[in-house]
Design a protein around this motif. Sequence first.
Motif, PDB file in Angstrom:
ATOM      1  N   LEU A  14       0.837  -1.210   0.000  1.00  0.00           N
ATOM      2  CA  LEU A  14       0.000   0.000   0.000  1.00  0.00           C
ATOM      3  C   LEU A  14       0.867   1.253   0.000  1.00  0.00           C
ATOM      4  O   LEU A  14       0.635   2.195  -0.769  1.00  0.00           O
ATOM      5  N   LYS A  15       1.865   1.252   0.851  1.00  0.00           N
ATOM      6  CA  LYS A  15       2.746   2.417   0.967  1.00  0.00           C
ATOM      7  C   LYS A  15       3.516   2.651  -0.333  1.00  0.00           C
ATOM      8  O   LYS A  15       3.648   3.788  -0.791  1.00  0.00           O
ATOM      9  N   ALA A  16       4.006   1.580  -0.939  1.00  0.00           N
ATOM     10  CA  ALA A  16       4.763   1.702  -2.182  1.00  0.00           C
ATOM     11  C   ALA A  16       3.875   2.210  -3.324  1.00  0.00           C
ATOM     12  O   ALA A  16       4.281   3.094  -4.086  1.00  0.00           O
ATOM     13  N   GLN A  17       2.668   1.679  -3.427  1.00  0.00           N
ATOM     14  CA  GLN A  17       1.765   2.131  -4.489  1.00  0.00           C
ATOM     15  C   GLN A  17       1.315   3.572  -4.257  1.00  0.00           C
ATOM     16  O   GLN A  17       1.110   4.325  -5.212  1.00  0.00           O
ATOM     17  N   ASN A  18       1.184   3.963  -2.999  1.00  0.00           N
ATOM     18  CA  ASN A  18       0.853   5.349  -2.691  1.00  0.00           C
ATOM     19  C   ASN A  18       1.965   6.276  -3.187  1.00  0.00           C
ATOM     20  O   ASN A  18       1.692   7.320  -3.798  1.00  0.00           O
ATOM     21  N   GLY A  19       3.215   5.887  -2.953  1.00  0.00           N
ATOM     22  CA  GLY A  19       4.342   6.670  -3.447  1.00  0.00           C
ATOM     23  C   GLY A  19       4.357   6.736  -4.963  1.00  0.00           C
ATOM     24  O   GLY A  19       4.644   7.781  -5.559  1.00  0.00           O
ATOM     25  N   ARG A  45       9.848  14.154 -16.864  1.00  0.00           N
ATOM     26  CA  ARG A  45       9.056  13.079 -16.285  1.00  0.00           C
ATOM     27  C   ARG A  45       9.881  12.276 -15.282  1.00  0.00           C
ATOM     28  O   ARG A  45      11.049  11.987 -15.504  1.00  0.00           O
ATOM     29  N   LYS A  46       9.240  11.915 -14.173  1.00  0.00           N
ATOM     30  CA  LYS A  46       9.875  11.095 -13.149  1.00  0.00           C
ATOM     31  C   LYS A  46       9.313   9.677 -13.218  1.00  0.00           C
ATOM     32  O   LYS A  46       8.139   9.478 -13.515  1.00  0.00           O
ATOM     33  N   ILE A  47      10.172   8.716 -12.907  1.00  0.00           N
ATOM     34  CA  ILE A  47       9.789   7.308 -12.963  1.00  0.00           C
ATOM     35  C   ILE A  47      10.044   6.678 -11.594  1.00  0.00           C
ATOM     36  O   ILE A  47      11.184   6.620 -11.140  1.00  0.00           O
ATOM     37  N   GLY A  66      11.539   2.796  -4.338  1.00  0.00           N
ATOM     38  CA  GLY A  66      12.980   2.946  -4.485  1.00  0.00           C
ATOM     39  C   GLY A  66      13.341   4.341  -4.963  1.00  0.00           C
ATOM     40  O   GLY A  66      12.669   5.326  -4.656  1.00  0.00           O
ATOM     41  N   ARG A  67      14.365   4.388  -5.757  1.00  0.00           N
ATOM     42  CA  ARG A  67      14.856   5.650  -6.298  1.00  0.00           C
ATOM     43  C   ARG A  67      13.841   6.206  -7.297  1.00  0.00           C
ATOM     44  O   ARG A  67      13.218   5.467  -8.040  1.00  0.00           O
ATOM     45  N   ILE A  68      13.684   7.523  -7.294  1.00  0.00           N
ATOM     46  CA  ILE A  68      12.839   8.187  -8.284  1.00  0.00           C
ATOM     47  C   ILE A  68      13.772   8.640  -9.410  1.00  0.00           C
ATOM     48  O   ILE A  68      14.575   9.554  -9.238  1.00  0.00           O
ATOM     49  N   ALA A  69      13.678   7.962 -10.538  1.00  0.00           N
ATOM     50  CA  ALA A  69      14.556   8.255 -11.678  1.00  0.00           C
ATOM     51  C   ALA A  69      13.908   9.296 -12.579  1.00  0.00           C
ATOM     52  O   ALA A  69      12.689   9.506 -12.536  1.00  0.00           O
ATOM     53  N   GLU A  70      14.732   9.949 -13.375  1.00  0.00           N
ATOM     54  CA  GLU A  70      14.211  10.889 -14.364  1.00  0.00           C
ATOM     55  C   GLU A  70      14.244  10.237 -15.735  1.00  0.00           C
ATOM     56  O   GLU A  70      15.213   9.565 -16.094  1.00  0.00           O
ATOM     57  N   ASP A  71      13.183  10.440 -16.494  1.00  0.00           N
ATOM     58  CA  ASP A  71      13.078   9.915 -17.846  1.00  0.00           C
ATOM     59  C   ASP A  71      13.966  10.767 -18.750  1.00  0.00           C
ATOM     60  O   ASP A  71      13.773  11.977 -18.858  1.00  0.00           O
ATOM     61  N   ASP A  72      14.938  10.145 -19.392  1.00  0.00           N
ATOM     62  CA  ASP A  72      15.860  10.919 -20.226  1.00  0.00           C
ATOM     63  C   ASP A  72      15.458  10.960 -21.696  1.00  0.00           C
ATOM     64  O   ASP A  72      16.267  11.293 -22.561  1.00  0.00           O
ATOM     65  N   SER A  73      14.189  10.649 -21.980  1.00  0.00           N
ATOM     66  CA  SER A  73      13.728  10.734 -23.364  1.00  0.00           C
ATOM     67  C   SER A  73      13.677  12.202 -23.810  1.00  0.00           C
ATOM     68  O   SER A  73      13.687  13.121 -22.992  1.00  0.00           O
TER      69      SER A  73
END
Length: 136
Positions: A14-19, A45-47, A66-73
């Motif tokens: 639940l916590k992960a999906q909320n994030g 955009r963040k992933i 986990g880590r919030i990555a940035e979309d480099d497209s």
Amino acid sequence: MDMIKSLFISASGLKAQNGRMRVIAENIANANSTGRTPDEEPYRRKIPTFKAEFDREIGAAKVEIGRIAEDDSDFKSTHMPGHPAADENGYVLQPNVNTLLETTDMREAQRSYEANLNVIETTRKMLQRTIDILRA
């Protein structure tokens, strides 16, 4: 005790999906956020990512955001000569956010959230039924 583990595991889901839903909501909210000057990049955009974390207390793996990555497209560009962020040719860089993709991801996150909620509710009912049987 395994039922208690399932409660902890589902709660971590639940916590992960909320994030995940928060990151998706941020992407949707910034789908039209351009830079203010020609040199400034628009919103990227963040992933969200997930990671499995072993919890020694309960003896089971839980999921965490986990880590919030940035979309480099690449950014899209739109011809808008009057915009403050327009380059010398009148093009403005647009965010690399696809609202259809974000909406689909949001729906998937909601379904995963609901599935974890259903596990918690079912486990709660089973525990309550066990208590009722022991009282009788």
